[in-house]
Design an enzyme around this catalytic site. Structure first.
Site, mmCIF file in Angstrom:
data_model
loop_
_atom_site.group_PDB
_atom_site.id
_atom_site.type_symbol
_atom_site.label_atom_id
_atom_site.label_comp_id
_atom_site.label_asym_id
_atom_site.label_seq_id
_atom_site.Cartn_x
_atom_site.Cartn_y
_atom_site.Cartn_z
ATOM 1 N N ALA A 148 -3.488 -8.288 -3.982
ATOM 2 C CA ALA A 148 -2.987 -6.942 -4.226
ATOM 3 C C ALA A 148 -4.157 -6.023 -4.585
ATOM 4 C CB ALA A 148 -1.988 -6.967 -5.372
ATOM 5 N N GLY A 149 -3.981 -4.762 -4.368
ATOM 6 C CA GLY A 149 -5.004 -3.813 -4.771
ATOM 7 C C GLY A 149 -4.330 -2.554 -5.272
ATOM 8 N N HIS A 150 -4.480 -2.283 -6.547
ATOM 9 C CA HIS A 150 -3.869 -1.085 -7.115
ATOM 10 C C HIS A 150 -4.960 -0.146 -7.612
ATOM 11 C CE1 HIS A 150 0.277 -3.043 -8.091
ATOM 12 N NE2 HIS A 150 0.018 -2.956 -6.803
ATOM 13 N N ASP A 165 0.814 -1.219 0.000
ATOM 14 C CA ASP A 165 0.000 0.000 0.000
ATOM 15 C C ASP A 165 0.848 1.271 0.000
ATOM 16 O OD1 ASP A 165 -2.245 -1.716 0.282
ATOM 17 O OD2 ASP A 165 -1.858 -1.793 2.437
ATOM 18 N N LYS A 212 2.088 2.029 -5.105
ATOM 19 C CA LYS A 212 2.750 1.473 -6.289
ATOM 20 C C LYS A 212 1.929 1.680 -7.545
ATOM 21 C CE LYS A 212 3.148 -2.659 -4.431
ATOM 22 N NZ LYS A 212 2.923 -2.379 -3.015
ATOM 23 N N GLN A 254 2.352 -6.200 -2.870
ATOM 24 C CA GLN A 254 2.671 -6.178 -1.431
ATOM 25 C C GLN A 254 3.993 -5.420 -1.183
ATOM 26 O OE1 GLN A 254 1.902 -9.739 -2.627
ATOM 27 N NE2 GLN A 254 -0.160 -8.942 -2.571
ATOM 28 N N ARG A 314 -10.398 -2.873 4.798
ATOM 29 C CA ARG A 314 -9.998 -2.772 6.207
ATOM 30 C C ARG A 314 -9.237 -1.478 6.481
ATOM 31 N NH1 ARG A 314 -6.771 -8.224 7.272
ATOM 32 N NH2 ARG A 314 -6.130 -7.833 5.141
HETATM 33 P P1 IMP Z 1 -2.416 -12.917 2.192
HETATM 34 O O1 IMP Z 1 -1.461 -12.391 1.180
HETATM 35 O O2 IMP Z 1 -3.858 -12.733 1.808
HETATM 36 O O3 IMP Z 1 -2.089 -14.322 2.607
HETATM 37 O O4 IMP Z 1 -2.238 -12.032 3.531
HETATM 38 C C1 IMP Z 1 -1.051 -12.092 4.319
HETATM 39 C C2 IMP Z 1 -0.674 -10.716 4.862
HETATM 40 O O5 IMP Z 1 -0.311 -9.873 3.770
HETATM 41 C C3 IMP Z 1 -1.805 -9.975 5.590
HETATM 42 O O6 IMP Z 1 -1.223 -9.202 6.624
HETATM 43 C C4 IMP Z 1 -2.379 -9.054 4.528
HETATM 44 O O7 IMP Z 1 -2.999 -7.919 5.079
HETATM 45 C C5 IMP Z 1 -1.100 -8.685 3.788
HETATM 46 N N1 IMP Z 1 -1.339 -8.295 2.389
HETATM 47 C C6 IMP Z 1 -1.582 -9.091 1.332
HETATM 48 N N2 IMP Z 1 -1.714 -8.370 0.215
HETATM 49 C C7 IMP Z 1 -1.557 -7.094 0.567
HETATM 50 C C8 IMP Z 1 -1.540 -5.867 -0.172
HETATM 51 O O8 IMP Z 1 -1.690 -5.818 -1.399
HETATM 52 N N3 IMP Z 1 -1.324 -4.729 0.554
HETATM 53 C C9 IMP Z 1 -1.101 -4.768 1.885
HETATM 54 N N4 IMP Z 1 -1.086 -5.880 2.605
HETATM 55 C C10 IMP Z 1 -1.304 -7.036 1.953
#
Ligand code: IMP
Length: 434
Positions: free
Chosen positions: A44-46, A18, A21, A228, A307
């Site tokens: 991911a969220g862009h 976050d 990027k 990430q 969140r």
């Molecule tokens: P997962 O990747 O869904 O398994 O989540 C594992 C950890 O990575 C958690 O703390 C998520 O909040 C964090 N996370 C996964 N993708 C992102 C992202 O794109 N941005 C920020 N945190 C992420």
């Protein structure tokens, strides 16, 4: 290097994701010939803002919006249904997506509904010890890849021969599911769903290493788009509160099928303060009105899960470590304007752990949770930095802050982003030019 003189760029997040990027990648994508995702998935969220239009991407490379060749590399875990939904949504916004401008590695492992189930079951069972995942099934899908029982994109062309693989996969998952009082995997339903989605995915599937080899030979500039951040890296991050892939720049080569010399300029994206979503250690976290203000000014809500993000001061120790681990050539500093109007701003320059001063973030989870930040305080600035497009547009105190940041992280600033708009960027060093 890999024999080509045109610079490639690898963009990675240098904190917990976050960092902004999306905008930087979009800005670079407009000058790249190919954009490649090499790890992660639709966790991911862009957010890209182009003119009046806001695009939200999770799985697709950011180049898709500019019509640049966009590639999902083998290092990604791919949820075919999420892919279809995202493509349809973007097409609804007028974006053209075809096998001309989009390719998926045929050796990419799939995220299946059973992975999402398991992600949710585990998180619920963990209670307060949960990781705080995005619930997308990322971890379980990577486990199956490494456990050599994944179903991959290329398998979609051979569904009639899937039985032995399904046996292996279901033997594993049925045992796990039984532990959660869940029924076994419905194999027929899974096969039906795969049959239905297969043609959609297969139209884009190919050995992308070959396509990349071809575009590199033609002198193309490749942009590797990380998801990430380094502190969520499965090896180097705040384990076990991490994602399940390598988020460091080194993953770009393995996750796309190009050699290690191809990563080029490593651009670390760094937010001017710190945020984190999900559980895990966060030394500079502020549970007070300052943290609240950072969150409000920075609109710190997750793109994927909505969140609220945890917020805190800039941690130079962490970013210095991320830059070293990822071989960052230069950083893009984002969201500086969120600090506008603060009387004082603080930067963490070291930690105290059991009476000792530390200049790095330790590996053990208990130590990571116990370190106390040592701060340096600076005067803030009252003027706005939002929309600045040159150093001259920045208040003197903001310039001092940026200079102090680059000194402490021992890495130069290449770009400063001053708003979500593509053009609101101060370019110090062009990553695409050697
Ligand atoms: P997962 O990747 O869904 O398994 O989540 C594992 C950890 O990575 C958690 O703390 C998520 O909040 C964090 N996370 C996964 N993708 C992102 C992202 O794109 N941005 C920020 N945190 C992420």
């Amino acid at each position: 290097m890999d024999g080509c003189h045109v610079a490639n760029v690898t963009v990675i997040g240098a904190q917990w994701g976050d960092e902004g990027k999306g905008k930087i990648v979009d800005w670079l994508a407009s000058r790249a010939d190919a954009v490649v995702r090499f790890q992660g998935g639709h966790n991911a969220g862009h957010t890209l803002v182009v003119g009046d239009t806001t695009y939200k991407l999770s799985l697709l490379p950011s180049g898709i919006v500019t019509g640049t060749l966009s590639i999902i590399g083998n290092g990604v875990v791919l949820d075919p249904w999420a892919l279809k939904a995202e493509i349809e949504k973007l097409e609804g916004q007028g974006v053209t997506i075809s096998d001309d401008n989009f390719a998926i590695a045929d050796n990419c492992p799939l995220i299946l509904p059973l992975h999402r189930d398991l992600d949710g079951l585990r998180e619920t069972a963990a209670g307060s010890g949960k990781i705080g995942t995005t619930g997308r099934g990322i971890g379980p899908a990577y486990e199956d890849k490494v456990g050599r029982r994944a179903i991959r994109v290329c398998d979609l062309a051979h569904l009639d021969a899937l039985e032995p693989q399904l046996d292996r996969l279901c033997a594993h998952h049925d045992a796990l599911r039984a532990g959660f009082d869940q029924p076994p995997v419905d194999r027929e339903a899974l096969l039906d769903e795969l049959r239905e989605i297969a043609p959609f995915v297969l139209q884009y599937a190919q050995p992308v290493w070959k396509r990349l080899k071809k575009v590199r030979k033609a002198g193309a500039r490749v942009l590797f788009e990380g998801a990430q951040g380094v502190l969520l890296d499965v090896d180097h991050g705040t384990y076990p509160f991490v994602t399940s892939s390598n988020t460091v720049s080194g993953a770009a080569a393995a996750g796309s099928g190009l050699g290690p010399g191809s990563t080029g300029f490593v651009l670390g994206i760094v937010k001017a303060y710190t945020t984190r979503v999900g559980s895990g250690p966060f030394p500079t976290e502020l549970n007070d009105e300052v943290g609240q203000r950072l969150g409000e000014n920075g609109h710190e809500f997750g793109t994927v899960t909505g969140r609220k993000r945890r917020c805190g001061w800039f941690d130079a120790v962490l970013v210095r470590q991320s830059c070293a681990i990822s071989g960052v050539t230069g950083i893009a500093l984002t969201k500086l304007d969120v600090l506008d109007g603060f009387e004082k701003v603080k930067i963490c320059t070291g930690y105290r752990l059991n009476g000792k001063i530390m200049d790095y973030f330790p590996s053990h989870a208990a130590d990571q949770a116990a370190v106390e930040p040592i701060y340096e305080e600076m005067d803030g600035w009252q003027e706005t930095t939002a929309g600045a497009r040159s150093w001259a547009d920045l208040p003197a105190q903001a310039i001092k802050y940026v200079q102090r940041v680059q000194e402490l992280i021992e890495t130069p600033v290449a770009l400063i982003s001053t708003s979500p708009e593509r053009e609101d960027t101060i370019l110090v060093r062009d990553p695409f030019v050697d």
